[in-house]
Design an enzyme around this catalytic site. Structure first.
Site, PDB file in Angstrom:
ATOM      1  N   ARG A  93      -3.954  -6.020  12.346  1.00 17.32           N
ATOM      2  CA  ARG A  93      -3.645  -5.055  12.033  1.00 17.32           C
ATOM      3  C   ARG A  93      -3.818  -3.912  12.928  1.00 17.32           C
ATOM      4  O   ARG A  93      -3.169  -2.926  12.956  1.00 17.32           O
ATOM      5  CB  ARG A  93      -4.560  -4.732  10.576  1.00 17.32           C
ATOM      6  CG  ARG A  93      -4.210  -3.495  10.114  1.00 17.32           C
ATOM      7  CD  ARG A  93      -4.882  -3.193   8.808  1.00 17.32           C
ATOM      8  NE  ARG A  93      -4.945  -1.992   7.959  1.00 17.32           N
ATOM      9  CZ  ARG A  93      -5.450  -1.620   7.034  1.00 17.32           C
ATOM     10  NH1 ARG A  93      -6.369  -2.407   6.275  1.00 17.32           N
ATOM     11  NH2 ARG A  93      -5.369  -0.123   6.746  1.00 17.32           N
ATOM     12  N   ASN A 148       0.352  -7.880   1.631  1.00 12.12           N
ATOM     13  CA  ASN A 148       1.263  -6.822   1.941  1.00 12.12           C
ATOM     14  C   ASN A 148       2.032  -7.302   3.215  1.00 12.12           C
ATOM     15  O   ASN A 148       1.626  -8.472   3.866  1.00 12.12           O
ATOM     16  CB  ASN A 148       0.195  -5.735   2.402  1.00 12.12           C
ATOM     17  CG  ASN A 148       0.313  -4.715   1.376  1.00 12.12           C
ATOM     18  OD1 ASN A 148       1.311  -4.389   0.544  1.00 12.12           O
ATOM     19  ND2 ASN A 148      -0.983  -3.917   1.277  1.00 12.12           N
ATOM     20  N   CYS A 170       0.929  -3.777  -6.536  1.00  9.52           N
ATOM     21  CA  CYS A 170       0.315  -2.617  -5.840  1.00  9.52           C
ATOM     22  C   CYS A 170      -0.527  -1.854  -6.888  1.00  9.52           C
ATOM     23  O   CYS A 170      -0.245  -1.529  -7.774  1.00  9.52           O
ATOM     24  CB  CYS A 170       1.369  -1.968  -5.351  1.00  9.52           C
ATOM     25  SG  CYS A 170       0.803  -0.487  -4.185  1.00  9.52           S
ATOM     26  N   HIS A 200       5.487   1.170  -1.970  1.00  7.38           N
ATOM     27  CA  HIS A 200       5.087   2.240  -1.235  1.00  7.38           C
ATOM     28  C   HIS A 200       6.217   2.940  -0.802  1.00  7.38           C
ATOM     29  O   HIS A 200       6.137   3.899   0.107  1.00  7.38           O
ATOM     30  CB  HIS A 200       4.494   1.645  -0.085  1.00  7.38           C
ATOM     31  CG  HIS A 200       2.900   0.666  -0.007  1.00  7.38           C
ATOM     32  ND1 HIS A 200       2.191   0.407   0.878  1.00  7.38           N
ATOM     33  CD2 HIS A 200       2.497   0.627  -1.227  1.00  7.38           C
ATOM     34  CE1 HIS A 200       1.127  -0.179   0.248  1.00  7.38           C
ATOM     35  NE2 HIS A 200       1.279  -0.078  -0.894  1.00  7.38           N
ATOM     36  N   TYR A 256       2.294   7.330  -0.011  1.00  4.43           N
ATOM     37  CA  TYR A 256       2.902   6.428   1.221  1.00  4.43           C
ATOM     38  C   TYR A 256       4.203   7.403   1.569  1.00  4.43           C
ATOM     39  O   TYR A 256       4.542   7.302   2.958  1.00  4.43           O
ATOM     40  CB  TYR A 256       3.187   5.189   1.019  1.00  4.43           C
ATOM     41  CG  TYR A 256       2.092   4.221   1.202  1.00  4.43           C
ATOM     42  CD1 TYR A 256       1.685   3.608   2.364  1.00  4.43           C
ATOM     43  CD2 TYR A 256       1.357   4.035   0.002  1.00  4.43           C
ATOM     44  CE1 TYR A 256       0.461   2.777   2.437  1.00  4.43           C
ATOM     45  CE2 TYR A 256       0.137   3.171   0.105  1.00  4.43           C
ATOM     46  CZ  TYR A 256      -0.052   2.555   1.525  1.00  4.43           C
ATOM     47  OH  TYR A 256      -1.271   1.586   1.445  1.00  4.43           O
TER      48      TYR A 256
END
Ligand code: NAD
Ligand code: G6P
Ligand code: MN
Length: 436
Positions: A93, A148, A170, A200, A256
């Site tokens: 990440r 995700n 989510c 998102h 988002y």
């Protein structure tokens, strides 16, 4: 008997799930709960298992808890499989967030280049898990995926997994609903939302208070300045939308959408974090370290408050409610990632959307939404197309397709940038990209 398997059991979010199942135990009697992880997650798994065990013992409920690295064994006769994995861990990440920034574009773990590479790493693993579910779990087992990018992962399972019992989840819709409940000073369960879009990347286009459409009141509050901010999340900065935007779209963007509609500001603050070696993944590493120190305390037997520092806080409420409503055929409305099946007429029939659905014993039945308001349609189609291209590339290993997808993504400002970012990220992640 009700057997639940959590893949990625060593996640710091697991205590929330445990708490959720404990709280619902009277109506949702889980007999066996299996926490599955991999070799590199062994220590985390152990800490989580021990804490979960203390929580279950304290609550005095009859859930039998197991921990294992043997996924296939754990999946035998499972009723529900919950996936919450991070392929490559937080180190991957960090790269998803830092490499794009080094090329002058936003680095985010679920959107843009970062989101794409998370999808490319994750989709092959989740498709393997699906194969194991088909082989070992009960015929009517459900896969509930939080991993995700949850929308793309769920889309890939539906399109390429030959499996139609996957639901993506989510916490953003639920969090927005809870925040609206505070604004209107009502109980969250008296509210329903119309949402349209994908994970998102969706808008709230109506809010019903005891069934009464109240979007105009909500929009007025923003436009009049009575409300300073639209809802947000722990992991996303609180930026102020303009009145013009909210008034004209007649919709509330999910947090988002900062990345897409306030790209410049968001990029600037991410650049600052980049300079300080404190992008979200780096911050999460610190939070996680503290969390696990707290979890290891043998006197701790409840979910600690510190978990609220994570962006995914309260997601377990969504997860446990979903399992409960499927098992007990509650037919309530929840917000899930599921096959469109014509309910949003402008999206492909066989694509996954995020929307309101009635949750039955036969799974989610998405509510008819109809046409996407024309002002929202463009951005939503762009992202849905990006997602679909990424899913196809994740399965076929078509690099050109992946690069083209990136060029179409609004967070990538040029085809040349897409090519160079792809190249660097591909090199960085190649151990986790078996399909290419
Ligand atoms: P994490 O880094 O703690 O990973 C969870 C566990 O997965 C780790 O213990 C890791 O060892 C394990 N793991 C990795 N690969 C695995 C595999 N192939 N099989 C089994 N276990 C594996 O991550 P986290 O912060 O707990 O997040 C987990 C996932 O959930 C991420 O993909 C994250 O983006 C997602 N998430 C989604 C939501 C949502 O709203 N849908 C909310 C929170 C987190
Ligand atoms: C929100 C999103 C999740 C995401 C999380 C990140 O909850 O809905 O999909 O995983 O934020 O939180 P983190 O604390 O890992 O940055
Ligand atoms: Mn999410």
């Amino acid at each position: 008997d009700l057997k639940v398997v959590v893949i990625g059991g060593g996640s710091s979010y697991t205590p929330e799930l445990i708490e959720g199942f404990i709280n619902r135990y009277d109506e949702l009697k889980i007999t066996e709960l299996h926490l599955v992880d991999i070799e590199s997650g062994k220590d985390k798994l152990k800490t989580i298992y021990n804490l979960s065990k203390r929580m279950i013992e304290k609550a005095n409920v009859g859930i039998k808890l197991f921990q294992t690295l043997d996924r296939q064994e754990a999946l035998k006769d499972a009723d529900f499989v919950l996936t919450q994995i991070r392929v490559g861990g937080l180190d991957a990440r960090v790269l998803d967030e830092r490499i794009p920034l080094s090329h002058g574009i936003i680095g985010q773990e679920t959107n843009g280049a970062g989101g794409m590479f998370k999808a490319l790493r994750t989709i092959p693993v989740v498709l393997d898990i699906v194969e194991d579910i088909k082989k070992y779990a009960k015929k009517d087992a459900w896969l509930i995926n939080f991993t995700n990018p949850a929308g793309m992962v769920t889309e890939a399972v539906n399109r390429y997994g030959d499996f139609d019992r996957a639901v993506g989840l989510c916490n953003v819709p639920v969090n927005m609903k809870n925040q609206f409940a505070e604004i209107f000073k009502v109980e969250p369960d008296t509210i329903e939302l119309d949402i349209v879009g994908v994970n998102h990347h969706f808008f709230v286009t109506d809010i019903f208070l005891e069934g009464k459409s109240s979007i105009d009141e909500l929009l007025d509050m923003y436009v009049s300045g009575e409300l300073q901010n639209t809802p947000t999340m722990k992991n996303i900065e609180s930026l102020q939308w303009s009145k013009s935007l909210i008034k004209s779209l007649e919709a509330i963007p999910n947090p988002y959408l900062n990345y897409y509609f306030m790209t410049k500001e968001q990029l600037q603050s991410e650049r600052d974090q980049y300079e300080e070696n404190n992008v979200r993944a780096e911050e999460v590493k610190k939070i996680e370290k503290e969390l696990f120190e707290e979890y290891a305390d043998p006197d701790l037997d409840v979910k600690p408050k510190a978990l609220e520092e994570r962006g995914g806080a309260y997601y377990s409420d969504a997860a446990c409610s979903l399992v409960d409503s499927i098992v007990n055929n509650r037919r309530d409305i929840q917000y899930v990632n599921t096959l469109n099946k014509g309910t949003v007429t402008d999206f492909p029939y066989e694509s996954v959307i995020e929307g309101a659905a009635i949750i039955t014993n036969d799974g989610p039945k998405p509510l008819n939404y109809g046409k996407i308001p024309y002002k929202l349609n463009g951005t939503l189609q762009t992202i849905k197309t990006f997602e679909r291209m990424v899913c196809e590339a994740a399965v076929t290993g078509d690099k050109d397709l992946a690069i083209a997808a990136l060029t179409l993504n609004p967070l990538v400002d040029s085809d040349t940038v897409a090519n160079s970012v792809f190249k660097e990220m591909f090199e960085a992640h190649k151990d986790y990209l078996p399909q290419f």
